[in-house]
Design a protein around this motif. Structure first.
Motif, short mmCIF file in Angstrom:
data_model
loop_
_atom_site.label_atom_id
_atom_site.label_comp_id
_atom_site.label_asym_id
_atom_site.label_seq_id
_atom_site.Cartn_x
_atom_site.Cartn_y
_atom_site.Cartn_z
N GLN A 3 0.81 -1.21 0.00
CA GLN A 3 0.00 0.00 0.00
C GLN A 3 0.84 1.26 0.00
O GLN A 3 0.41 2.28 -0.49
CB GLN A 3 -0.91 0.03 1.23
N GLU A 43 -0.19 4.40 -10.89
CA GLU A 43 -1.53 3.79 -10.85
C GLU A 43 -1.98 3.60 -9.41
O GLU A 43 -3.14 3.87 -9.07
CB GLU A 43 -1.53 2.45 -11.59
N GLU A 44 -1.08 3.14 -8.56
CA GLU A 44 -1.42 2.95 -7.14
C GLU A 44 -1.73 4.29 -6.47
O GLU A 44 -2.67 4.40 -5.69
CB GLU A 44 -0.29 2.22 -6.41
N LYS A 46 -5.15 5.53 -7.45
CA LYS A 46 -6.24 4.82 -6.76
C LYS A 46 -6.53 5.41 -5.39
O LYS A 46 -7.67 5.37 -4.92
CB LYS A 46 -5.89 3.34 -6.62
N ASP A 59 -8.73 8.38 -6.32
CA ASP A 59 -9.98 7.95 -6.98
C ASP A 59 -10.74 7.04 -6.03
O ASP A 59 -10.81 5.84 -6.18
CB ASP A 59 -9.65 7.23 -8.29
N GLN A 60 -11.36 7.65 -5.02
CA GLN A 60 -11.98 6.90 -3.94
C GLN A 60 -13.16 6.05 -4.37
O GLN A 60 -13.40 4.99 -3.81
CB GLN A 60 -12.38 7.86 -2.83
N ASP A 61 -13.91 6.47 -5.38
CA ASP A 61 -15.06 5.67 -5.81
C ASP A 61 -14.72 4.72 -6.94
O ASP A 61 -15.57 3.96 -7.40
CB ASP A 61 -16.25 6.57 -6.19
N GLY A 62 -13.48 4.74 -7.40
CA GLY A 62 -13.02 3.79 -8.42
C GLY A 62 -13.60 4.00 -9.80
O GLY A 62 -13.58 3.08 -10.62
N ASP A 63 -14.07 5.21 -10.11
CA ASP A 63 -14.68 5.45 -11.43
C ASP A 63 -13.68 5.85 -12.51
O ASP A 63 -14.05 6.10 -13.65
CB ASP A 63 -15.80 6.49 -11.32
N GLY A 64 -12.39 5.92 -12.14
CA GLY A 64 -11.37 6.28 -13.12
C GLY A 64 -11.10 7.77 -13.22
O GLY A 64 -10.35 8.21 -14.10
N GLU A 117 -13.25 14.27 -4.15
CA GLU A 117 -12.31 13.20 -3.78
C GLU A 117 -10.95 13.79 -3.40
O GLU A 117 -10.35 13.37 -2.41
CB GLU A 117 -12.13 12.22 -4.94
N ASP A 147 -8.40 12.57 -15.08
CA ASP A 147 -8.28 11.14 -15.41
C ASP A 147 -6.83 10.70 -15.17
O ASP A 147 -5.98 11.51 -14.81
CB ASP A 147 -8.73 10.86 -16.84
#
Length: 182
Positions: free
Chosen positions: A14, A113-114, A117, A120-125, A131, A166
């Motif tokens: 993490q 990328e990590e 993430k 991007d707390q809701d994972g929508d990209g 956020e 993005d």
């Protein structure tokens, strides 16, 4: 503070994305963290201040577990960690957790990328202003105070003007900050 192998692997996986490759950027980042943790600005981080900071970041740790480790870095007759002591503690933890056993592939792309993430707390990209504000608040940064200020941060990197960031916009922004050391 006892840390099991499984906890060590989780922590490594993490946290490795936040290890900057430039020593000068690491020093600046560490000084910024020290200043944030030193709530009363006395030049020391006490066990209590460190415990509170970790708790705000969602890393709840029992203060009785932290105390002996932290106190071993505090010089006699001092009330807490000076910056140099904090840096020494950080180096020791960094070596303990990341020396050769990181399960990541080490590529900058994977690290980015990590990191993306995390925001991007809701994972929508996409990273929205809300956020970004949430992460800044968790870190205790004053920039999180007003959404208008956070929206300006988004606009400054939003090259396609859709009101959110993005991965490619995030990557472009980070590559101007993360300078590989040679």
């Amino acid at each position: 503070m006892e840390i099991t192998i499984n906890e060590k692997k989780i922590f490594s996986r993490q946290s490795s994305s936040f290890r900057l490759r430039s020593p000068s950027l690491n020093a600046l980042r560490l000084q910024r963290i020290f200043d944030l943790f030193d709530k009363n600005s006395d030049g020391f981080i006490t066990v209590e201040e460190l415990s509170q900071a970790l708790s705000r970041l969602g890393l709840d740790a029992d203060i009785s577990d932290l105390k002996p480790t932290i106190e071993s870095y505090i010089k006699p007759d001092e009330t807490g960690l000076r910056f140099e002591d904090f840096a020494a503690l950080h180096r020791t933890l960094d070596e303990s957790f990341f020396a050769g056993d990181c399960e990541c592939d080490g590529s900058q792309e994977s690290d980015l990328e990590e990191a993306f993430k995390v925001f991007d707390q809701d994972g929508d990209g996409f990273i929205s202003a809300v956020e970004l504000q949430n992460v800044l608040k968790k870190l205790g940064l004053p920039e999180a105070g007003e959404i208008e200020q956070v929206e300006k941060m988004i606009v400054s990197v939003d090259s396609n003007h859709d009101g959110r960031v993005d991965f490619f916009e995030f990557k472009n922004m980070m590559q101007t900050v993360l300078v590989p050391s040679s």
